[in-house]
Design an enzyme around this catalytic site. Structure first.
Site, PDB file in Angstrom:
ATOM      1  N   TYR A  68     -57.302 -96.824   6.792  1.00  0.00           N
ATOM      2  CA  TYR A  68     -57.040 -98.230   6.502  1.00  0.00           C
ATOM      3  C   TYR A  68     -55.787 -98.340   5.637  1.00  0.00           C
ATOM      4  O   TYR A  68     -55.840 -98.240   4.428  1.00  0.00           O
ATOM      5  CB  TYR A  68     -58.220 -98.881   5.789  1.00  0.00           C
ATOM      6  N   PHE A 213     -68.130-104.946  11.989  1.00  0.00           N
ATOM      7  CA  PHE A 213     -67.920-106.247  12.632  1.00  0.00           C
ATOM      8  C   PHE A 213     -69.237-107.007  12.651  1.00  0.00           C
ATOM      9  O   PHE A 213     -69.702-107.449  13.698  1.00  0.00           O
ATOM     10  CB  PHE A 213     -67.362-106.044  14.050  1.00  0.00           C
ATOM     11  N   PRO A 214     -69.886-107.165  11.472  1.00  0.00           N
ATOM     12  CA  PRO A 214     -71.257-107.677  11.446  1.00  0.00           C
ATOM     13  C   PRO A 214     -71.412-109.171  11.677  1.00  0.00           C
ATOM     14  O   PRO A 214     -72.510-109.618  11.994  1.00  0.00           O
ATOM     15  CB  PRO A 214     -71.722-107.314  10.023  1.00  0.00           C
ATOM     16  N   GLY A 218     -68.350-115.902  16.687  1.00  0.00           N
ATOM     17  CA  GLY A 218     -67.531-116.342  17.811  1.00  0.00           C
ATOM     18  C   GLY A 218     -68.024-117.611  18.457  1.00  0.00           C
ATOM     19  O   GLY A 218     -68.172-118.653  17.827  1.00  0.00           O
TER      20      GLY A 218
END
Length: 288
Positions: A68, A213-214, A218
């Protein structure tokens, strides 16, 4: 918003590897970097504030990776939180190398993993990494060589526990035949439960399941969408409902929502205090 000063405590606790106690709602530090998870953030001071605020809110589990930035996230964590509180667990990962924004390539050569571990120890200011995860299995390198090196690092006292990321049930069992595994980090959220079999396997074997990506609401979060009615009734945002659902879904679940803003962080952590009824939990489970 949260009704207590440390809302993350409402998420309950879990002991990673049987001895690393963490509050279940954690923080993922990927978004603290520049665009494409590359380089420095636009506002480094805000990144430091986010990390300090996370701990103030009761978060005791922070997940990052050497890739990262690369290393930007780890160094920000050190700047913000070192020397670390006794109850704070910082987990990191190795096994993905970077050549530019948005570019991720598995590298599992033993000498590379050892080099990255030594660098992470330095960048984080640690003598021992509490949870060290193989970010991806490198198909070009025998799994026994990759995990064998992590086991050596553990034997040398540089790593306390070993975890995996983006793996199948079969790969978990292959790994456990080589060295003890305490955690699995796979993509999982209300809208994408393709790793359901892996979660079930983790529950049966008391392995921490860390969904990356909890939130990912969307389309579910659109006005008039399936989350709307429950959201309105609770006064909770769709993101908070998605996190509350994960926490309710399994006692081994450790969600790590990430953000680069203090306001968004506070909203996410407040999800730990959202209580879903059985009917609401089932309704959410059938939204996707």
């Amino acid at each position: 918003m949260a009704t207590s000063t440390q809302p993350a405590k409402a998420s309950g606790s879990y002991r990673i590897g049987g001895d690393l106690r963490v509050d279940r709602l954690g923080y993922g530090a990927m978004q603290l970097t520049g665009p494409g998870v590359w380089g420095d953030p636009k506002d480094p001071a805000e990144a430091v504030r986010v990390l300090r605020r996370a701990y103030e809110l009761g978060v005791t589990f922070i997940d990052t990776a050497d890739s990262y930035g690369p290393f930007v996230s780890e160094m920000l964590i050190r700047e913000a939180l070192h020397p670390y509180a006794e109850d704070l667990v910082v987990a990191t990962k190795a096994g993905l190398t970077r050549s530019g924004p948005g570019d991720w390539r598995p590298v599992g050569r033993p000498e590379y993993l050892r080099q990255q571990c030594e660098l992470s120890l330095r960048h984080l200011g640690l003598d021992c990494i509490p949870l060290y995860q193989l970010h991806r299995i490198d198909e070009k390198v025998p799994l026994a060589d990759q995990l064998g090196e992590l086991a050596l690092l553990k034997q040398e006292g540089k790593v306390r526990h070993i975890g995996l990321s983006e793996v199948s049930v079969e790969q978990i069992e292959q790994a456990r035949a080589i060295t003890p595994i305490v955690s699995v980090q796979n993509l999982y959220n209300l809208a994408d439960r393709s790793a359901e079999d892996v979660l079930t396997h983790c529950e049966r074997n008391d392995l921490a399941f860390i969904p990356w990506f909890p939130i990912a609401t969307g389309n579910l979060a659109r006005p008039g969408g399936p989350l709307d009615a429950i959201s309105t009734g609770h006064g909770a945002s769709p993101a908070q409902l998605a996190l509350a659902w994960l926490l309710r879904r399994s006692p081994v679940m450790l969600p790590i929502p990430g953000t680069s803003s203090v306001a968004h962080l506070e909203e996410n952590v407040a999800a730990a205090e959202v209580e879903l009824s059985d009917d609401e939990f089932e309704a959410l489970a059938h939204t996707a």
